[in-house]
Design a protein around this motif. Structure first.
Motif, PDB file in Angstrom:
ATOM      1  N   TYR B 175      55.604  31.962  66.295  1.00 41.18           N
ATOM      2  CA  TYR B 175      54.486  32.202  67.027  1.00 41.18           C
ATOM      3  C   TYR B 175      53.447  32.709  65.874  1.00 41.18           C
ATOM      4  N   GLN B 176      52.224  32.012  66.469  1.00 38.81           N
ATOM      5  CA  GLN B 176      51.223  32.346  65.155  1.00 38.81           C
ATOM      6  C   GLN B 176      49.827  32.780  65.595  1.00 38.81           C
ATOM      7  N   THR B 177      49.544  32.351  66.763  1.00 39.55           N
ATOM      8  CA  THR B 177      47.973  32.503  67.398  1.00 39.55           C
ATOM      9  C   THR B 177      47.969  33.015  68.795  1.00 39.55           C
ATOM     10  N   VAL B 178      47.145  34.199  68.834  1.00 37.83           N
ATOM     11  CA  VAL B 178      46.969  34.553  70.208  1.00 37.83           C
ATOM     12  C   VAL B 178      45.441  34.087  70.767  1.00 37.83           C
ATOM     13  N   TYR B 179      45.275  33.883  72.037  1.00 37.03           N
ATOM     14  CA  TYR B 179      43.931  33.446  72.393  1.00 37.03           C
ATOM     15  C   TYR B 179      43.752  33.709  73.726  1.00 37.03           C
ATOM     16  N   SER B 180      42.489  34.202  74.016  1.00 39.85           N
ATOM     17  CA  SER B 180      41.861  34.367  75.349  1.00 39.85           C
ATOM     18  C   SER B 180      40.580  33.981  75.724  1.00 39.85           C
ATOM     19  N   GLY B 181      40.360  33.105  76.537  1.00 38.60           N
ATOM     20  CA  GLY B 181      38.988  32.539  76.671  1.00 38.60           C
ATOM     21  C   GLY B 181      38.239  33.044  77.634  1.00 38.60           C
ATOM     22  N   GLY B 182      38.337  34.424  77.979  1.00 37.37           N
ATOM     23  CA  GLY B 182      37.478  35.281  78.798  1.00 37.37           C
ATOM     24  C   GLY B 182      37.936  35.433  80.256  1.00 37.37           C
ATOM     25  N   ASN B 183      38.881  34.606  80.733  1.00 37.47           N
ATOM     26  CA  ASN B 183      39.632  35.020  82.066  1.00 37.47           C
ATOM     27  C   ASN B 183      40.670  35.691  81.418  1.00 37.47           C
ATOM     28  N   SER B 184      41.542  36.297  82.467  1.00 41.74           N
ATOM     29  CA  SER B 184      42.304  37.195  82.203  1.00 41.74           C
ATOM     30  C   SER B 184      43.808  36.750  81.469  1.00 41.74           C
ATOM     31  N   GLU B 185      43.652  35.562  81.373  1.00 48.79           N
ATOM     32  CA  GLU B 185      44.740  34.972  80.665  1.00 48.79           C
ATOM     33  C   GLU B 185      44.853  35.045  79.172  1.00 48.79           C
ATOM     34  N   VAL B 186      46.208  35.595  78.699  1.00 54.97           N
ATOM     35  CA  VAL B 186      46.425  35.378  77.316  1.00 54.97           C
ATOM     36  C   VAL B 186      47.282  34.405  76.833  1.00 54.97           C
ATOM     37  N   TYR B 187      47.057  33.574  76.058  1.00 53.45           N
ATOM     38  CA  TYR B 187      47.605  32.543  75.550  1.00 53.45           C
ATOM     39  C   TYR B 187      48.306  32.755  74.285  1.00 53.45           C
ATOM     40  N   VAL B 188      49.640  32.515  74.259  1.00 50.91           N
ATOM     41  CA  VAL B 188      50.266  32.814  72.707  1.00 50.91           C
ATOM     42  C   VAL B 188      50.896  31.594  72.235  1.00 50.91           C
ATOM     43  N   LEU B 189      50.285  31.101  71.150  1.00 47.87           N
ATOM     44  CA  LEU B 189      50.865  29.595  70.869  1.00 47.87           C
ATOM     45  C   LEU B 189      51.695  29.878  69.397  1.00 47.87           C
ATOM     46  N   GLY B 190      52.638  29.029  69.716  1.00 49.15           N
ATOM     47  CA  GLY B 190      53.798  29.225  68.653  1.00 49.15           C
ATOM     48  C   GLY B 190      54.294  27.514  68.136  1.00 49.15           C
ATOM     49  N   VAL B 191      54.863  27.569  67.072  1.00 46.93           N
ATOM     50  CA  VAL B 191      55.138  26.397  66.683  1.00 46.93           C
ATOM     51  C   VAL B 191      56.683  26.167  66.198  1.00 46.93           C
ATOM     52  N   VAL B 192      57.321  25.347  66.561  1.00 45.64           N
ATOM     53  CA  VAL B 192      58.461  24.944  65.895  1.00 45.64           C
ATOM     54  C   VAL B 192      58.241  23.955  64.775  1.00 45.64           C
ATOM     55  N   PRO B 193      58.377  24.150  63.359  1.00 46.63           N
ATOM     56  CA  PRO B 193      57.577  22.883  62.474  1.00 46.63           C
ATOM     57  C   PRO B 193      58.136  21.787  62.756  1.00 46.63           C
ATOM     58  N   HIS B 194      57.426  20.786  62.771  1.00 39.70           N
ATOM     59  CA  HIS B 194      57.626  19.315  62.735  1.00 39.70           C
ATOM     60  C   HIS B 194      58.584  19.133  64.025  1.00 39.70           C
ATOM     61  N   SER B 195      58.115  19.919  65.047  1.00 44.23           N
ATOM     62  CA  SER B 195      59.162  19.476  66.399  1.00 44.23           C
ATOM     63  C   SER B 195      58.107  19.640  67.770  1.00 44.23           C
ATOM     64  N   HIS B 196      57.457  20.944  68.122  1.00 47.24           N
ATOM     65  CA  HIS B 196      56.844  21.239  69.170  1.00 47.24           C
ATOM     66  C   HIS B 196      55.931  22.454  69.151  1.00 47.24           C
ATOM     67  N   ILE B 197      54.907  22.382  69.950  1.00 43.81           N
ATOM     68  CA  ILE B 197      54.098  23.620  70.172  1.00 43.81           C
ATOM     69  C   ILE B 197      54.846  24.281  71.339  1.00 43.81           C
ATOM     70  N   ALA B 198      54.698  25.523  71.217  1.00 41.65           N
ATOM     71  CA  ALA B 198      55.398  26.442  72.447  1.00 41.65           C
ATOM     72  C   ALA B 198      54.269  27.105  72.897  1.00 41.65           C
ATOM     73  N   ILE B 199      53.591  27.156  74.247  1.00 42.91           N
ATOM     74  CA  ILE B 199      52.408  27.930  74.596  1.00 42.91           C
ATOM     75  C   ILE B 199      53.214  28.728  75.831  1.00 42.91           C
ATOM     76  N   VAL B 200      52.857  29.985  75.457  1.00 37.27           N
ATOM     77  CA  VAL B 200      53.189  31.120  76.751  1.00 37.27           C
ATOM     78  C   VAL B 200      51.859  31.622  77.218  1.00 37.27           C
TER      79      VAL B 200
END
Lengths: 246, 965
Positions: B175-200
């Motif tokens: 997991y590498q990044t956390v992001y919020s766009g102003g609504n109350s949701e918090v997105y956590v973005l992670g990566v499995v290198p050379h495979s896929h992006i995980a979004i929670v």
């Protein structure tokens, strides 16, 4: 005493431990010791070529000691030493790095040598009287060897007599690091206590400042008070003049 | 008790050298400069339109606010050094600045107006990944901190934890990044290198997982490096291998939408990793839909998402740096593009349209002696007519901050490289032009051949020049006297740089870790020259040497800097003039081999430059300068040139002698077993140190001679065993020429760090006593005894006797950062130790207190000698602080230099700050006091003169009268 020393082609020195049990007046003293070679080199072209000078017999244990068995300088070596001295070459010595604790020295593989030097002329002029010191560290490793001659200067005096250059007159010692002192708090506190006691015995000292000097203070205060009163009483008449003076 | 007080009083009386500054002397002889270090995060205080603050978080673990008008530090917080105080993230919200410190260990909120701490929260351990502010309905209330395995939300008002949630599959997903766009949701973005992006997606209110998905992205390895958030929860990534942009809507999370760069008619520079720059002006709102795409080192494109379509707004080529800035509702993009070799222009562009804003050009003139610009920080503001105005702070590679306003006026510059000074030297200033003229007249050998007449003319002309200079000086004095005192500028510039009467003003040549060299005037602290050396390896070691001083007019002074890469050992030389900073025309030799050791020889070549010897790893020696004359001299002196090498990895110290063919031979070797101890420092004596007195006069009028061996080295070792019972500090005094161990002592139950000062016949060292858990000082003094062995000259080869060694230890109530001894011209003045304390004080401790001859009990003889009775504790007396309230943060080194006055020693303490002052260890015995009454003395003299005249006259009259009688 026996010491064995082998040398193979890889410049490895195997040290053999020996035990010498000597019965002396019924007291059995046991000591461990081993011997290492002391080598020297003196060449006209200053390229080190070490030859055996003697063997150092090291007694290990709590208080290590050292003794030296060494050969005389041969005729050939004597002339070479003088030649080297003439060109201001160096006289070097070396000993292998060894560990002076009793438990580890069997077949201890040396990984190098400790070297030291002195000017060859100093060696000649002092008639081979040198002082060799072996230094160990805390754990008993040999860390350094040093050599000085006494006298140490090269004055250019000719040593005519060949006999003077035959036998080494070596003073040998082994030095362990001294323990550096820590802050001496105990002694200081003791001293302070002593001084307190001394003071306790001498009641004269214990008097307060006022008690001691009341005879000076009281007249002074009295005098000040008197002069102040005078000032005030005379303030009406001669106040102007007096005030101007102050 | 009374006795103790009496003893104390006695101490004070005995030591006599009470040191302090008077109130009116503050800042008269000293100056301090405060730095913050290389900037990592920078935010302009934007919550108020009229704010004059820029907040900086730096790589030196400093958080500070600067005044944007002057560049001065408004407030500054210095954290611990190393990773413990490392500032990981800096978020700003209104008046509050939120910092994540120490790899996510602490979360701190600072009030930015006065720099006070609002709150501090200790976070759970775990390696820090990212942090962001979480907004809801237009206001920011929370901060999210993403760690390797968990995410936590904290209230901005008090730092309390709102919720903490473990991240799913954290062992496989990075997991590498956390992001919020102003609504109350918090997105956590992670990566499995050379495979896929995980979004929670978490709910900002209670931490509930709202959504969890993964999207194929086999080309992606790191999200922060190649992705950015734009527009409405849109993740945009760039990939150099497929030459495409990928977009992903976090809400829908279907799949990555590939947009080939070719379709936008864009092309990535080969071997360049493209990157994105986006902008979220308000954490409670969505990011802007515009972003920059960097395609080449000097090529940027401004792109925009418009109703799901990617539009190229503007192509910037060439462009060095870009940056977004927002003021009010307006967002602008600032682009720096090179104009010519020395200048760049910065322009503002409307972010929405890509149109250039009129009258927004700003010219940034690059310092030819500085580095390239590295980062652009834009402070935008609305002018009265609602147009956007701006100022920029440009960070350059040499750690300089330049603050500019339109049209290119530099408001201030800060040389943050000076926060990391590694080594320095003080060089005498040159003589004035007229003095030099005189010197030149008589200095030249050819003058004698010129004949009598020309000599006379020369003489006359130089006298005329002197007269002219004197008149000019008088005129200036007269002119200045009429002006009010505050207006009289004594600015130091290159032109009027000259040595003062007592040589108190010198040039400080400082070498910084960034590779920038500075020449600083020691009187004012003004930077007179700077020179940036590019391509300095990051782990370089520097050694600065003065090869030629200013004393050899007309030859310019010459300094040589040896730059050595610590890993490879490869070195290079930089030769320069320390007064003007200019590179010397003397070309330094190329050094193809790794360098082991360098040494300055005391003899000079025919141009009065001291010879520098460099020993490479083949034990071959090269000389610089290497003229024929030098080589000849070297051959003659070869047998008396010795040097030593220290290999601390193998615990080996070895001595070498130079041969006439410039090869070397090993002559001694000392080996410390690395299993038990390691060499931590080797200290020799300063070559410019003078010792005035050969011995000490004892109470019974006999002399105890000092053992003054200039070749003596103090080798400090520390035990590898760190157990508090078995650890020790070893100190070995060894002769650098013969390799003879003069003294070997071991301080048991002691541990480093050990600070050593080695001077004259003494060595002072400080260590940590593990047994008593305190800092202790120990002093070793060496004496030859009551008679000298050879009083005419010292030779290491001829000193058969071992000196007497005296040692004593003391308790010191504080730990120390660094230590140095004062140095004076002739060594008559008593010595002080200058101790840099972690508290920022610089303590001037008289050496008198560190004297192993301090007796247990005061006796008649010891009183005669002025020895203070032994007391185990050294006290820190507040009047010993030479820097009164001018705290010097993180003192790393203290440099001392003698001045022309014997009583005065110049001191420079450097660390994060730089502080310069003068110290007078024996008071100013050779200077008349400031309040010296010249009037009284001269009037008395005059009165006496007239009295003698009158009485003489009277006597004559009387004699005459008597004769008539």
């Amino acid at each position: 005493m026996s010491a064995c020393l082998y040398r193979d082609s890889y410049q490895r020195v195997f040290l053999c431990c020996f035990k010498d049990l000597s019965v002396n007046d019924g007291l059995e003293t046991e000591f461990n010791g081993f011997s290492v070679p002391l080598e020297h080199s003196f060449e006209v072209d200053d390229v080190a070529k070490f030859q055996l000078r003697g063997s150092l017999v090291l007694k290990t244990g709590r208080e290590p000691s050292v003794s030296l068995n060494q050969n005389q300088l041969s005729e050939e070596d004597r002339t070479k030493l003088k030649e080297v001295a003439a060109v201001d070459g160096l006289y070097r010595i070396r000993v292998p790095r060894v560990f002076l604790q009793a438990d580890k020295q069997t077949e201890w593989q040396t990984d190098g040598h400790l070297t030291a030097f002195v000017r060859a002329c100093a060696m000649v002029e002092s008639h081979l009287s040198d002082v060799i010191t072996l230094h160990t560290d805390v754990s008993g490793y040999l860390i350094a060897v040093s050599i000085v001659t006494f006298p140490g200067a090269c004055r250019g005096t000719e040593v005519e007599d060949e006999v003077d250059l035959e036998v080494f007159n070596t003073t040998l010692s082994i030095m362990a690091p001294v323990n550096a002192p820590g802050p001496e708090t105990a002694l200081f506190i003791q001293r302070m206590e002593q001084e307190f006691e001394k003071k306790g015995k001498n009641p004269q000292e214990q008097k307060s400042f006022f008690a001691k000097y009341w005879m000076y203070i009281v007249p002074l205060v009295l005098f000040l008070m008197m002069s102040g009163a005078q000032d005030q009483s005379g303030g009406g008449g001669g106040g102007g003049g007096n005030g101007g003076g102050r | 008790m009374a006795k103790l007080i009496l003893l104390l009083l006695k101490c004070i009386l005995l030591c006599g050298t009470v040191y302090a500054v008077f109130e009116d002397q503050v800042g008269k002889f000293d100056w301090r400069q405060q730095y913050v270090g290389k900037v990592r995060f920078c935010h302009f205080d934007a919550h108020m339109q009229s704010s004059k603050k820029v907040l900086l978080a730096t790589e030196s673990n400093v958080f500070a606010a600067l005044n944007t008008r002057t560049g001065e530090v408004l407030w500054r917080h210095v954290d611990k050094t190393g990773p413990e105080g490392n500032i990981d993230a800096f978020l700003q919200n209104g008046q509050d600045a939120v910092l994540v410190v120490g790899n996510g260990r602490f979360l701190r909120s600072w009030e930015t107006n006065i720099g006070g701490l609002n709150w501090e929260a200790v976070l759970d351990s775990g390696s820090f990944q990212s942090a962001c502010l979480i907004g809801q309905q237009g206001t920011v209330k929370n901060v999210a901190v993403l760690k390797k395995t968990a995410i936590s939300l904290h209230y901005l008002s008090n730092g309390h934890q709102k919720w903490i949630e473990n991240l799913p599959d954290s062992d496989t997903v990075d997991y590498q990044t956390v992001y919020s766009g102003g609504n109350s949701e918090v997105y956590v973005l992670g990566v499995v290198p050379h495979s896929h992006i995980a979004i929670v997606a978490f709910s900002g209110d209670d931490g509930e997982i709202l959504q969890q998905s993964s999207v194929e992205a086999p080309w992606l390895s790191s999200i922060p490096e190649s992705c950015q958030m734009v527009d409405q929860d849109l993740l945009i990534c760039v990939d150099s291998t497929t030459m495409s942009l990928y977009t992903l809507d976090l809400k829908l999370q279907l799949q990555l939408n590939q947009i080939p760069l070719q379709s936008l008619e864009l092309e990535v520079d080969p071997d360049f990793r493209p990157s994105l720059v986006s902008h979220q002006p308000n954490p409670a709102k969505q990011p802007r839909s515009e972003f920059f795409l960097q395609l080449a080192p000097d090529h940027y494109v401004l792109l925009q998402f418009n109703n799901g379509q990617l539009v190229v707004l503007r192509d910037f080529k060439p462009a060095l740096l870009v940056s977004f800035a927002t003021t009010g509702e307006k967002t602008v993009a600032a682009v720096m593009s090179p104009k010519n070799k020395t200048a760049s222009s910065i322009n503002l562009f409307n972010a929405e349209t890509g149109r250039r804003l009129l009258d927004t050009t700003l010219i940034f003139t690059m310092d030819p002696n500085g580095g390239k610009p590295e980062k652009l920080n834009v402070q935008a503001f609305l002018k009265k007519d609602d147009s956007v105005g701006y100022r920029v702070m440009v960070q350059t590679k040499d750690h300089t901050l330049t603050f500019l306003q339109q049209p290119g006026r530099v408001l201030w510059t800060r040389e943050e490289a000076l926060s990391d000074v590694l080594t320095m030297e003080m060089v005498d200033l040159p003589l004035t032009g007229t003095q030099a003229e005189l010197e030149g007249e008589f200095g030249k050998k050819t003058a004698i051949q010129d004949g009598l007449m020309s000599m006379v003319f020369k003489r006359l002309s130089s006298q005329l020049i002197l007269l002219q200079a004197w008149v000019a000086h008088l005129w200036k004095l007269f002119y200045d006297a009429r002006k009010p005192r505050s207006q009289v500028k004594n600015d130091i510039s290159m032109e009027n740089l000259s040595r003062d009467e007592f040589n108190l003003q010198k040039m400080m040549v400082m070498v910084t870790a960034s590779g920038k060299l500075f020449g600083i005037d020691s009187k004012t602290g003004g930077i007179l020259w700077k020179h940036y050396l590019e391509n300095i390896p990051s782990n370089a070691a520097f050694k600065l040497m003065v090869q030629r001083t200013t004393a050899h007019f007309p030859h310019p002074p010459q300094c040589t800097l040896l730059i050595k890469d610590k890993d490879t050992g490869l070195a290079s030389l930089h030769v320069f003039n320390p007064i003007y900073g200019k590179m010397s025309h003397v070309s330094p030799p190329a050094l193809p081999q790794p360098i082991l050791q360098s040494l300055m020889l005391p003899f000079m070549d025919q141009d009065y430059a001291k010879v520098l010897l460099l020993i490479d790893d083949q034990y071959k020696v090269s000389a610089f300068p290497s003229t024929k004359y030098v080589l000849q001299q070297l051959q003659e002196m070869a047998s008396s040139i010795f040097f030593f090498l220290v290999d601390s990895n193998q615990g080996r110290l070895s001595g070498y002698r130079l041969r006439t063919d410039l090869s070397t031979e090993q002559i001694w070797e000392v080996a410390l077993p690395t299993e038990t101890q390691k060499i931590v420092s080797v200290k020799g004596k300063k070559p410019n140190e003078h010792v005035h007195s050969q011995g000490r006069v004892m109470g019974d009028r006999s002399v105890l001679y000092k053992y003054l061996n200039p070749n003596l080295l103090a080798v400090v070792t520390e035990s590898t065993d760190l157990h508090q019972e078995r650890s020790f500090v070893g100190i070995i005094l060894i002769d650098g020429v013969t390799g003879r161990i003069i003294h070997e002592a071991v301080q048991r139950k002691a541990r480093g760090p050990v600070h050593v000062v080695h001077s004259e016949n003494w060595v002072v060292y400080e260590y940590w006593s593990t047994k008593s858990r305190r800092n202790e000082f120990s002093v070793i003094e060496l004496y030859e005894g009551m008679e000298l062995y050879n009083s005419t000259a010292f030779s290491s080869l001829d000193r058969p006797l071992v000196p007497q060694v005296l040692q004593q230890s003391y308790i010191f109530p504080s730990s120390i950062s660094t230590m140095e001894a004062t140095l004076t011209e002739k060594g008559i003045t008593s010595r002080h130790l200058l101790i840099g304390l972690p508290s920022g004080g610089i303590l001037s401790l008289p050496k008198m207190f560190l004297d192993p001859r301090r007796p247990e009990m005061a006796s008649e003889q010891s009183r005669e000698e002025n020895l203070i009775p032994y007391a185990p504790e050294l006290m820190i007396r507040t009047e010993w602080f030479v820097n009164y309230n001018q705290t010097v943060s993180r003192v790393r080194g203290i440099y001392t230099a003698p001045s022309g006055l014997e009583s005065t020693c110049l001191v420079v303490a450097y660390g994060l700050d730089i502080y310069h002052t003068r110290v007078y260890p024996s008071k100013q015995f050779d200077v008349l006091k400031d309040d010296y009454d010249y009037m009284l003395i001269s009037s008395v003299l005059l009165a006496l003169f007239f009295a003698t005249m009158i009485s003489k006259r009277l006597a004559e009259v009387k004699l005459l009268n008597r004769a008539w009688r």
